[in-house]
Design an enzyme around this catalytic site. Structure first.
Site, PDB file in Angstrom:
ATOM      1  N   HIS A  68      -2.950  -8.433  -2.220  1.00 19.30           N
ATOM      2  CA  HIS A  68      -2.423  -8.042  -3.520  1.00 19.30           C
ATOM      3  C   HIS A  68      -3.100  -6.770  -4.024  1.00 19.30           C
ATOM      4  O   HIS A  68      -2.441  -5.866  -4.558  1.00 19.30           O
ATOM      5  CB  HIS A  68      -2.624  -9.177  -4.528  1.00 19.30           C
ATOM      6  CG  HIS A  68      -1.856 -10.411  -4.185  1.00 19.30           C
ATOM      7  ND1 HIS A  68      -2.058 -11.614  -4.825  1.00 19.30           N
ATOM      8  CD2 HIS A  68      -0.870 -10.641  -3.272  1.00 19.30           C
ATOM      9  CE1 HIS A  68      -1.242 -12.521  -4.326  1.00 19.30           C
ATOM     10  NE2 HIS A  68      -0.527 -11.954  -3.381  1.00 19.30           N
ATOM     11  N   SER A 106       4.327 -10.016  -0.961  1.00 13.08           N
ATOM     12  CA  SER A 106       3.670  -9.768  -2.241  1.00 13.08           C
ATOM     13  C   SER A 106       2.990  -8.410  -2.336  1.00 13.08           C
ATOM     14  O   SER A 106       2.947  -7.818  -3.414  1.00 13.08           O
ATOM     15  CB  SER A 106       2.639 -10.872  -2.523  1.00 13.08           C
ATOM     16  OG  SER A 106       3.283 -12.112  -2.661  1.00 13.08           O
TER      17      SER A 106
END
Length: 281
Positions: free
Chosen positions: A177, A125
């Protein structure tokens, strides 16, 4: 027939093989390959920078990440070419994970919040968020997110998804993230201008005089920032700080608690990290 993006498909194939191959191995432990700042800095386990991006927690995590990676990776690979795209995802893997490790170390040593330092994270991610920043940079497109009654401009989409994922999946790695977004922004506003400067000077040395020869790195960076000045506002800064504070709410709460304890002349409580779960990127 449109040419298939080989690097994108190779990364997808590697993630699938590693996931199902490790699932059939009874001796395999996911924590041996996760992004674990303590193991990297203490034991010099540098391989975790790479392995943590290729492994995933479960099938839902795997296929969600791979689906998102295919959509973004195929577009960028066709835009930049396979060789440059391979370098780009390699750079984003090292840069985003390096930001995670560095931030976790600072939070532990300076703010007495070691949860990120001793925590495990895994998944693709962070790289996907970095690719998302590059893909949406300079775009005038508007996206609609399922379940939301409004549309989101492309330049905000990474920040909105950062918040939504954290709200829907609290076990997701907010720091991972956020570091992916940071890696994308560093590439756009720092590394890319530096690369342009290098290419201009190489052109002067090998192809003859160039009007760009006198440009310094500061000049190139300033020109890049001037071009983006219209796209930056106080709203950008406010939204970014709000998302950062939301994701770091647990470390901030710990810092406030420690400060209050010290003001009362009481020692801070010892931390127990035995129940830390593996967070996924």
């Amino acid at each position: 027939m449109e040419k298939k993006p080989p690097v994108t498909l190779s990364v997808v194939g590697a993630c699938l093989l590693l996931y199902y191959g490790s699932a059939s191995n009874g001796r395999f432990s996911l924590r041996d390959v996760t992004l674990h700042p303590a193991s990297i800095l203490r034991n010099k386990e540098w391989g975790r920078f790479i392995t943590s991006a290729l492994f995933h927690v479960d099938e839902l995590h795997l296929f969600y990440n791979l689906g998102s990676f295919v959509l973004k990776g195929s577009k960028l690979e066709r835009r930049y070419g396979s060789v440059r795209f391979l370098g780009l995802i390699s750079l984003f893997t090292l840069l985003s994970h390096g930001l995670v490790v560095a931030t976790a170390s600072v939070l532990r040593t300076r703010f007495a919040s070691p949860s990120s330092y001793f925590g495990h994270s895994v998944g693709l991610s962070a790289v996907i968020f970095a690719l998302k920043v590059v893909l949406s940079h300079g775009s005038s497109e508007v996206y609609s997110i399922s379940g939301l009654p409004f549309t989101v401009p492309a330049k905000y989409i990474a920040w909105v998804e950062l918040l939504l994922i954290q709200m829907v999946t609290p076990n997701a790695s907010f720091l991972g993230h956020l570091s992916g977004i940071g890696a994308g922004l560093l590439y756009i506003y720092a590394l890319q201008p530096l690369w342009k400067l290098f290419r201009r000077r190489w052109y002067h040395a090998h192809r003859g005089p160039s009007r760009f020869y006198g440009d310094s790195l500061g000049t190139v960076l300033a020109a890049t920032l001037r071009q983006e000045q219209k796209r930056v506002s106080y709203f950008h800064i406010f939204v970014g700080l709000a998302f950062i504070c939301y994701g770091l709410r647990a470390p901030l709460a710990s810092i406030v608690q420690i400060i209050a304890q010290r003001l009362d002349n009481r020692p801070a409580d010892d931390y127990d990290w035995t129940n830390i779960r593996t967070r996924f990127l």
